[in-house]
Design a protein around this motif. Structure first.
Motif, PDB file in Angstrom:
ATOM      1  N   ARG A   1       1.662   6.249  -6.896  1.00 41.85           N
ATOM      2  CA  ARG A   1       0.266   7.199  -7.409  1.00 41.85           C
ATOM      3  C   ARG A   1       0.468   8.670  -7.334  1.00 41.85           C
ATOM      4  O   ARG A   1       0.101   9.209  -8.208  1.00 41.85           O
ATOM      5  CB  ARG A   1      -0.981   6.731  -6.406  1.00 41.85           C
ATOM      6  CG  ARG A   1      -2.354   7.111  -6.997  1.00 41.85           C
ATOM      7  CD  ARG A   1      -3.466   6.966  -5.998  1.00 41.85           C
ATOM      8  NE  ARG A   1      -3.210   7.754  -4.724  1.00 41.85           N
ATOM      9  CZ  ARG A   1      -3.268   8.995  -4.721  1.00 41.85           C
ATOM     10  NH1 ARG A   1      -3.806   9.660  -5.676  1.00 41.85           N
ATOM     11  NH2 ARG A   1      -2.956   9.586  -3.482  1.00 41.85           N
ATOM     12  N   GLN A   2       0.848   8.797  -6.468  1.00 43.70           N
ATOM     13  CA  GLN A   2       1.477  10.187  -6.072  1.00 43.70           C
ATOM     14  C   GLN A   2       2.319  10.836  -7.215  1.00 43.70           C
ATOM     15  O   GLN A   2       2.394  12.074  -7.681  1.00 43.70           O
ATOM     16  CB  GLN A   2       2.023  10.691  -4.737  1.00 43.70           C
ATOM     17  CG  GLN A   2       1.110  10.776  -3.545  1.00 43.70           C
ATOM     18  CD  GLN A   2       1.962  10.874  -2.387  1.00 43.70           C
ATOM     19  OE1 GLN A   2       3.275  10.823  -2.378  1.00 43.70           O
ATOM     20  NE2 GLN A   2       1.299  10.699  -1.353  1.00 43.70           N
TER      21      GLN A   2
ATOM     22  N   TYR B   1       4.148   0.930 -10.465  1.00 43.07           N
ATOM     23  CA  TYR B   1       4.726   0.209  -9.271  1.00 43.07           C
ATOM     24  C   TYR B   1       4.677  -1.186  -9.598  1.00 43.07           C
ATOM     25  O   TYR B   1       3.737  -1.862  -9.901  1.00 43.07           O
ATOM     26  CB  TYR B   1       4.184   0.486  -7.665  1.00 43.07           C
ATOM     27  CG  TYR B   1       4.734  -0.257  -6.637  1.00 43.07           C
ATOM     28  CD1 TYR B   1       6.173  -0.203  -6.673  1.00 43.07           C
ATOM     29  CD2 TYR B   1       4.191  -1.355  -6.109  1.00 43.07           C
ATOM     30  CE1 TYR B   1       6.730  -0.936  -5.562  1.00 43.07           C
ATOM     31  CE2 TYR B   1       4.866  -2.192  -4.969  1.00 43.07           C
ATOM     32  CZ  TYR B   1       6.060  -1.913  -4.962  1.00 43.07           C
ATOM     33  OH  TYR B   1       6.729  -2.702  -3.911  1.00 43.07           O
TER      34      TYR B   1
ATOM     35  N   GLU C   1       2.364   1.702  -3.530  1.00 38.03           N
ATOM     36  CA  GLU C   1       1.685   1.915  -4.423  1.00 38.03           C
ATOM     37  C   GLU C   1       1.009   3.327  -4.286  1.00 38.03           C
ATOM     38  O   GLU C   1       0.901   4.206  -5.250  1.00 38.03           O
ATOM     39  CB  GLU C   1       0.363   1.081  -4.213  1.00 38.03           C
ATOM     40  CG  GLU C   1       0.632  -0.238  -5.111  1.00 38.03           C
ATOM     41  CD  GLU C   1      -0.603  -1.143  -5.062  1.00 38.03           C
ATOM     42  OE1 GLU C   1      -0.592  -2.094  -5.952  1.00 38.03           O
ATOM     43  OE2 GLU C   1      -1.566  -1.092  -4.041  1.00 38.03           O
ATOM     44  N   GLU C   2       0.934   3.948  -2.936  1.00 36.40           N
ATOM     45  CA  GLU C   2       0.670   5.409  -2.904  1.00 36.40           C
ATOM     46  C   GLU C   2       1.608   6.268  -3.390  1.00 36.40           C
ATOM     47  O   GLU C   2       1.249   7.368  -3.863  1.00 36.40           O
ATOM     48  CB  GLU C   2       0.270   5.515  -1.136  1.00 36.40           C
ATOM     49  CG  GLU C   2       0.020   6.890  -0.842  1.00 36.40           C
ATOM     50  CD  GLU C   2      -1.200   7.511  -1.502  1.00 36.40           C
ATOM     51  OE1 GLU C   2      -2.093   6.880  -2.032  1.00 36.40           O
ATOM     52  OE2 GLU C   2      -1.270   8.767  -1.486  1.00 36.40           O
ATOM     53  N   ARG C   3       2.869   5.836  -2.956  1.00 40.47           N
ATOM     54  CA  ARG C   3       3.915   6.918  -3.422  1.00 40.47           C
ATOM     55  C   ARG C   3       3.900   6.702  -5.086  1.00 40.47           C
ATOM     56  O   ARG C   3       4.092   7.830  -5.700  1.00 40.47           O
ATOM     57  CB  ARG C   3       5.233   6.174  -3.111  1.00 40.47           C
ATOM     58  CG  ARG C   3       6.203   7.050  -3.754  1.00 40.47           C
ATOM     59  CD  ARG C   3       7.691   6.971  -2.903  1.00 40.47           C
ATOM     60  NE  ARG C   3       7.595   7.418  -1.470  1.00 40.47           N
ATOM     61  CZ  ARG C   3       8.380   7.155  -0.533  1.00 40.47           C
ATOM     62  NH1 ARG C   3       9.680   6.410  -0.791  1.00 40.47           N
ATOM     63  NH2 ARG C   3       8.153   7.532   0.684  1.00 40.47           N
TER      64      ARG C   3
ATOM     65  N   GLU D   1       0.842  -1.375   0.077  1.00 40.46           N
ATOM     66  CA  GLU D   1      -0.101   0.024  -0.087  1.00 40.46           C
ATOM     67  C   GLU D   1       0.941   1.376  -0.172  1.00 40.46           C
ATOM     68  O   GLU D   1       0.603   2.138  -0.825  1.00 40.46           O
ATOM     69  CB  GLU D   1      -1.040  -0.092   1.326  1.00 40.46           C
ATOM     70  CG  GLU D   1      -2.113  -1.112   1.215  1.00 40.46           C
ATOM     71  CD  GLU D   1      -1.369  -2.351   1.639  1.00 40.46           C
ATOM     72  OE1 GLU D   1      -0.448  -2.492   2.470  1.00 40.46           O
ATOM     73  OE2 GLU D   1      -2.089  -3.522   1.123  1.00 40.46           O
ATOM     74  N   ALA D   2       2.019   1.282   0.813  1.00 39.77           N
ATOM     75  CA  ALA D   2       2.753   2.231   0.982  1.00 39.77           C
ATOM     76  C   ALA D   2       3.509   2.558  -0.438  1.00 39.77           C
ATOM     77  O   ALA D   2       3.468   3.716  -0.822  1.00 39.77           O
ATOM     78  CB  ALA D   2       3.857   2.152   2.027  1.00 39.77           C
TER      79      ALA D   2
END
Ligand code: GDP
Length: 201
Positions: free
Chosen positions: A146-147, A152, A142-144, A139-140
């Motif tokens: 996405r930003q 990823y 993928e979040e990066r 999740e961490a």
């Protein structure tokens, strides 16, 4: 003259491996190049590799620069980055610090590429086979990604899991960017031609 010589040379896509030391940049490169897992590869400097691959039924060449993480001089590092058309930014899912370092690598790349946010770039979480030692969550990561607006991919240089996928995802991004730029150039040239013809008339 041999037949081969008459053929147009295949296009070269230049890939740079970035990431902190020990995350598996060389292991991923060697797995992609030679389909083998090299446990103890100790380069003292950056190494470059070239290989012919078929990308969506087109033969292209991939040029990989595996940086050794010893580019102490910012000027040398920047030169490497400047020569790159796409970046595999690697961290190890077992090492938090390497995940944090990806922020710095992305900043350095963007700085050299004049803040071109569309630079072909894939975030790679390597050592996926060591899931029991995982400290960076999917999740961490993928979040990066996405930003940043990038892909990823989790890989294992040991099992070859997703190794081809990470390189081919990047190659497609590089190819598409070149096609877009070529189309833009053609448009601009056509406009210039039109203008010139108007002047003559
Ligand atoms: P580099 O400094 O980023 O080029 O990292 P290396 O490719 O030299 O790898 C550092 C260490 O991690 C070596 O001992 C590799 O065998 C090991 N390694 C690299 N990739 C993987 C992987 O996907 N899984 C496991 N288990 N070990 C890996």
């Amino acid at each position: 003259m041999s037949k081969n010589k008459a053929q147009p040379p295949s296009v070269v896509h230049k890939v740079i491996m970035v990431g902190s030391g020990g995350v598996g940049k060389s292991a991923l490169t060697l797995q992609f190049m030679y389909e083998e897992f090299v446990e103890d590869y100790e380069p003292t400097k950056a190494d470059s590799y070239r290989k012919k691959v078929v990308l969506d039924s087109e033969e292209v060449q991939i040029d990989i620069l595996d940086t050794a993480g010893q580019e102490d001089y910012a000027a040398i590092r920047d030169n490497y980055f400047r020569s790159g058309e796409g970046f595999l930014c690697v961290f190890s899912i077992t090492e938090l610090d390497s995940f944090q370092q990806t922020v710095e690598f992305r900043e350095q790349i963007l700085r050299v590429k004049q803040s071109d946010e569309n630079i072909p770039f894939v975030l790679v979480g390597n050592k996926e086979d060591l899931n029991d030692k995982r400290v960076v969550t999917i999740e961490a990561a993928e979040e990066r990604a996405r930003q940043w607006g990038v892909n990823y991919v989790e890989t294992s240089a040991k099992t070859k899991h997703n190794v081809d996928k990470s390189f081919f995802t990047l190659l497609r991004l590089i190819r598409d960017k070149k096609l877009q730029e070529a189309a833009l150039n053609t448009q601009t040239n056509k406009k210039k031609d039109k203008k010139r013809r108007c002047v003559v008339l």
